[in-house]
Design a protein around this motif. Sequence first.
Motif, short mmCIF file in Angstrom:
data_model
loop_
_atom_site.label_atom_id
_atom_site.label_comp_id
_atom_site.label_asym_id
_atom_site.label_seq_id
_atom_site.Cartn_x
_atom_site.Cartn_y
_atom_site.Cartn_z
N GLN A 185 48.64 44.21 46.40
CA GLN A 185 47.44 44.01 47.22
C GLN A 185 46.62 45.30 47.28
O GLN A 185 45.39 45.27 47.21
CB GLN A 185 47.83 43.56 48.63
CG GLN A 185 48.40 42.17 48.67
CD GLN A 185 49.01 41.84 50.02
OE1 GLN A 185 49.87 42.55 50.51
NE2 GLN A 185 48.57 40.74 50.60
N GLU A 186 47.30 46.43 47.41
CA GLU A 186 46.61 47.73 47.41
C GLU A 186 45.85 47.94 46.11
O GLU A 186 44.71 48.39 46.11
CB GLU A 186 47.62 48.88 47.60
CG GLU A 186 48.23 48.96 48.95
CD GLU A 186 47.33 49.62 49.99
OE1 GLU A 186 46.23 50.07 49.64
OE2 GLU A 186 47.74 49.66 51.15
N ALA A 187 46.49 47.59 45.00
CA ALA A 187 45.85 47.74 43.69
C ALA A 187 44.61 46.86 43.59
O ALA A 187 43.59 47.26 43.02
CB ALA A 187 46.84 47.40 42.57
N TRP A 188 44.67 45.66 44.16
CA TRP A 188 43.53 44.75 44.15
C TRP A 188 42.34 45.39 44.85
O TRP A 188 41.22 45.30 44.37
CB TRP A 188 43.91 43.45 44.85
CG TRP A 188 43.86 42.25 43.97
CD1 TRP A 188 42.98 41.22 44.07
CD2 TRP A 188 44.71 41.92 42.86
NE1 TRP A 188 43.23 40.28 43.11
CE2 TRP A 188 44.28 40.69 42.35
CE3 TRP A 188 45.78 42.57 42.25
CZ2 TRP A 188 44.88 40.09 41.26
CZ3 TRP A 188 46.38 41.98 41.17
CH2 TRP A 188 45.94 40.75 40.69
N ILE A 189 42.61 46.04 45.96
CA ILE A 189 41.53 46.70 46.71
C ILE A 189 41.03 47.92 45.95
O ILE A 189 39.82 48.11 45.79
CB ILE A 189 42.02 47.08 48.12
CG1 ILE A 189 42.28 45.81 48.93
CG2 ILE A 189 41.01 48.00 48.82
CD1 ILE A 189 43.04 46.05 50.22
N ASP A 190 41.97 48.74 45.44
CA ASP A 190 41.58 49.94 44.70
C ASP A 190 40.72 49.62 43.49
O ASP A 190 39.79 50.37 43.17
CB ASP A 190 42.83 50.70 44.22
CG ASP A 190 43.61 51.35 45.34
OD1 ASP A 190 43.10 51.41 46.49
OD2 ASP A 190 44.76 51.78 45.09
N ARG A 191 41.02 48.53 42.81
CA ARG A 191 40.28 48.14 41.59
C ARG A 191 39.08 47.25 41.90
O ARG A 191 38.42 46.79 40.98
CB ARG A 191 41.22 47.43 40.61
CG ARG A 191 42.30 48.31 40.07
CD ARG A 191 41.72 49.41 39.24
NE ARG A 191 42.77 50.30 38.77
CZ ARG A 191 42.61 51.16 37.81
NH1 ARG A 191 41.45 51.26 37.19
NH2 ARG A 191 43.60 51.96 37.47
#
Length: 159
Positions: A91-97
């Motif tokens: 989920q963090e990666a989704w936001i970061d990207r």
Amino acid sequence: MPKQTFILNGKPVTVNVKDDVRVLWVLRDLLGVTGPKYGCGINVCKACTSHINGKAFNPCSVRVGDLGRRDEVTTIEGLPDTVGEDLHPMQEAWIDRDVPQCGYCQPGQIMAAVALVKKVRREGREISESDLDTIRNICRCGTYTRIREAVVQGARGMA
């Protein structure tokens, strides 16, 4: 009416519903779990992707009567590794990207990605481009390049 019992996000649940009702409707309409989205209802769009016993599945295509009392259904709401944490590494990666646009497909996309990473790790390897090609969830907004980037980043953050 028959009683259906299974494990949902780590807790046993029992519902009174006919065997042929799809798991997606049990989750959304009877149990109030709204992460898995209804898109097509025929196992094509994969907006409802969740996990059953740790593997990706599409609740729109599985009858609740086919679940056993020990079957573990995990939705985005019960994604492992979030206990005591705000977000799962994927989920963090989704936001970061900056993946989400409309956001409708995101729970299913994330659940498919987490299951894929766990699968390749069980096989003793890292995620590859050909692995990413196996994710077949439809994104109406077309953020596929960022989805692929987020899966790779999220995989690095998963223990």
